[in-house]
Design an enzyme around this catalytic site. Structure first.
Site, short mmCIF file in Angstrom:
data_model
loop_
_atom_site.label_atom_id
_atom_site.label_comp_id
_atom_site.label_asym_id
_atom_site.label_seq_id
_atom_site.Cartn_x
_atom_site.Cartn_y
_atom_site.Cartn_z
N ARG A 213 0.68 -1.32 0.06
CA ARG A 213 -0.01 -0.03 -0.11
C ARG A 213 0.82 1.31 0.05
O ARG A 213 0.49 2.15 -0.69
CB ARG A 213 -1.01 -0.08 1.21
CG ARG A 213 -2.01 -1.34 1.03
CD ARG A 213 -3.21 -0.92 2.04
NE ARG A 213 -2.75 -1.63 3.38
CZ ARG A 213 -3.16 -2.77 3.99
NH1 ARG A 213 -3.93 -3.42 3.22
NH2 ARG A 213 -2.68 -3.10 5.08
N PHE A 229 -12.25 -4.80 -4.58
CA PHE A 229 -12.07 -5.56 -3.15
C PHE A 229 -11.45 -4.98 -2.23
O PHE A 229 -10.65 -5.28 -1.18
CB PHE A 229 -11.25 -6.92 -3.65
CG PHE A 229 -11.90 -7.68 -4.85
CD1 PHE A 229 -12.90 -8.53 -4.80
CD2 PHE A 229 -10.99 -7.32 -6.31
CE1 PHE A 229 -13.18 -8.96 -5.85
CE2 PHE A 229 -11.67 -7.94 -7.16
CZ PHE A 229 -12.53 -9.04 -7.05
N ASP A 251 -16.18 -2.46 -3.01
CA ASP A 251 -16.40 -3.86 -2.33
C ASP A 251 -17.76 -4.14 -2.53
O ASP A 251 -18.99 -3.44 -2.42
CB ASP A 251 -15.97 -3.69 -0.65
CG ASP A 251 -15.55 -5.01 -0.06
OD1 ASP A 251 -14.42 -5.33 -0.07
OD2 ASP A 251 -16.56 -5.83 0.11
N CYS A 340 -3.82 -14.08 -2.79
CA CYS A 340 -3.29 -14.37 -1.38
C CYS A 340 -3.65 -15.68 -1.10
O CYS A 340 -3.67 -16.48 0.08
CB CYS A 340 -4.17 -13.60 -0.37
SG CYS A 340 -6.05 -13.78 -0.25
#
Length: 396
Positions: A213, A229, A251, A340
């Protein structure tokens, strides 16, 4: 001491560092071998491999905690493990930082997740997950070790996960000891983020993307950014902090969007940042039909597969969102795309990017291949700990 002897040629993976012994890998046992007891693991030839906790209710029959025969698994053991992990994190993080303190097998404590959240008030809270019977059996000793070493102001347990059922133990959630407001505010990369320890995903917040980030913040200046997301809006807020021209954070969860809006208000970023509740797959199609374009797109989806059997289906999902994102980028735009899922390994991930680029008729330059920060270490020989892939790319 209980003993388990592996079948022929089943010890190589364990010698390489993997801590799991599956039920079908055990040839014979000695002792009463009751669930929850300590057990020594040997090769078929009798070479000592490690010591762990036995769970006859799980397909992962033994999880190895130590490779030293003389080391006892007790309160002192867990205090040593906690202290080692804490001292390692202090090499990279300051007192006011939030980070993952214990990353289960990767920190040599199978099944234990501990995240440390530093509230802007100066208080520190731990969010803990006891995912396996082995650590659940030593819950009191582990809590005592965390209290002695870390000295948090509060500990919230988030053992409300279905994997505990596979271990034969019930789910559990709530404060351990004194109760506090479960909503805390942390400061990450200069941005204030509200974290809900009680109802947020996993332990309340995804700390593993902190460094990625921060990179987005460095790259976002003057760009129109789409953050998908988004969960808490952290990627989008970092883009805003870095000087993005505009940010749309998306989201599917209305609750997540409410949290994003709370974080937007908390940081005063409403002039150039908006939150939207939508299905990302549908929204990317809609934006493509409208001819909408962006200078930077962030794809940070949840794991599309949690088993090896679903890799091909996951491949299709990852490819679709990446292909559509490539089409929505202006010439020379930046795509930050992640996965992930440890089942969807780096080979699958970068092959997916290659095929998405081909089908989108785009030329793609990978600028950097990244993963999580040092608070999410990788244990050599245990590929499950090497889970996060993050590619930063330029698209023409």
């Amino acid at each position: 001491m209980n003993k388990a002897f592996l079948k022929d040629r089943e010890d190589e993976r364990i010698r390489l560092g993997h801590p799991w012994i599956f039920d079908n890998e055990i040839g014979k046992t000695q002792g009463d071998c009751a669930t929850g007891e300590q057990i020594e693991v040997y090769s078929k030839a009798g070479h000592f491999l490690g010591k762990g906790i036995l769970n006859n209710n799980s397909k992962i029959r033994i999880r190895i905690f130590t490779r030293k025969r003389e080391e006892e698994i007790d309160g002192a053991f867990f205090e040593t493990r906690v202290r080692e992990a804490f001292e390692t994190r202090r090499l990279f993080y300051k007192k006011e930082d939030s980070y993952r303190l214990l990353f289960a097998e990767a920190d040599l404590v199978p099944g234990l997740i501990v995240d440390r959240f530093a509230d802007v008030s100066g208080k520190t809270f731990l969010s803990v997950q006891f995912l396996t019977l082995g650590v659940d059996r030593f819950r009191d000793e582990i809590v005592a070790a965390l209290t002695n070493v870390v000295k948090p102001d509060g500990i919230f347990e988030r053992s409300d996960v279905h994997v505990r059922g596979l271990e034969g133990i019930l789910e559990r959630k709530g404060w351990i000891g004194a109760e506090h407001d479960p909503k805390v505010t942390i400061r990450e990369n200069g941005i204030d983020i509200r974290v809900d320890l009680e109802n947020g995903q996993k332990t309340g917040y995804f700390l593993d993307q902190k460094d990625n980030r921060a990179l987005v913040a460095r790259l976002a200046k003057g760009r129109d950014v789409l953050d998908t997301f988004t969960h808490t809006g952290a990627f989008g807020l970092n883009a805003w902090k870095g000087g993005a021209k505009s940010v749309v954070s998306v989201d599917i969860s209305e609750e997540a969007v409410a949290t994003v809006n709370e974080n937007i208000a908390l940081n005063g970023s409403g002039a150039s940042m908006t939150a939207l509740a939508a299905d990302v797959f549908d929204l990317l199609k809609e934006y493509e039909r409208e001819g909408r374009q962006f200078d930077m797109i962030i794809l940070d989806p949840p794991a599309f597969t949690k088993s090896a059997k679903m890799i091909e289906k996951a491949y299709g999902g990852y490819k679709e969102i990446n292909l559509r994102a490539m089409k929505l980028l202006r010439k020379g735009g930046l795509l930050v795309t992640c996965s992930c899922s440890h089942f969807f390994g780096a080979d699958h991930f970068y092959r997916m990017i290659q095929n998405a680029a081909m089908d989108a008729h785009k030329t793609v330059q990978v600028l950097e291949r990244r993963g999580p920060g040092p608070d999410h270490p990788t244990l050599v020989g245990y590929p499950e700990s090497d889970y996060l892939k993050c590619a930063v790319m330029r698209v023409w």
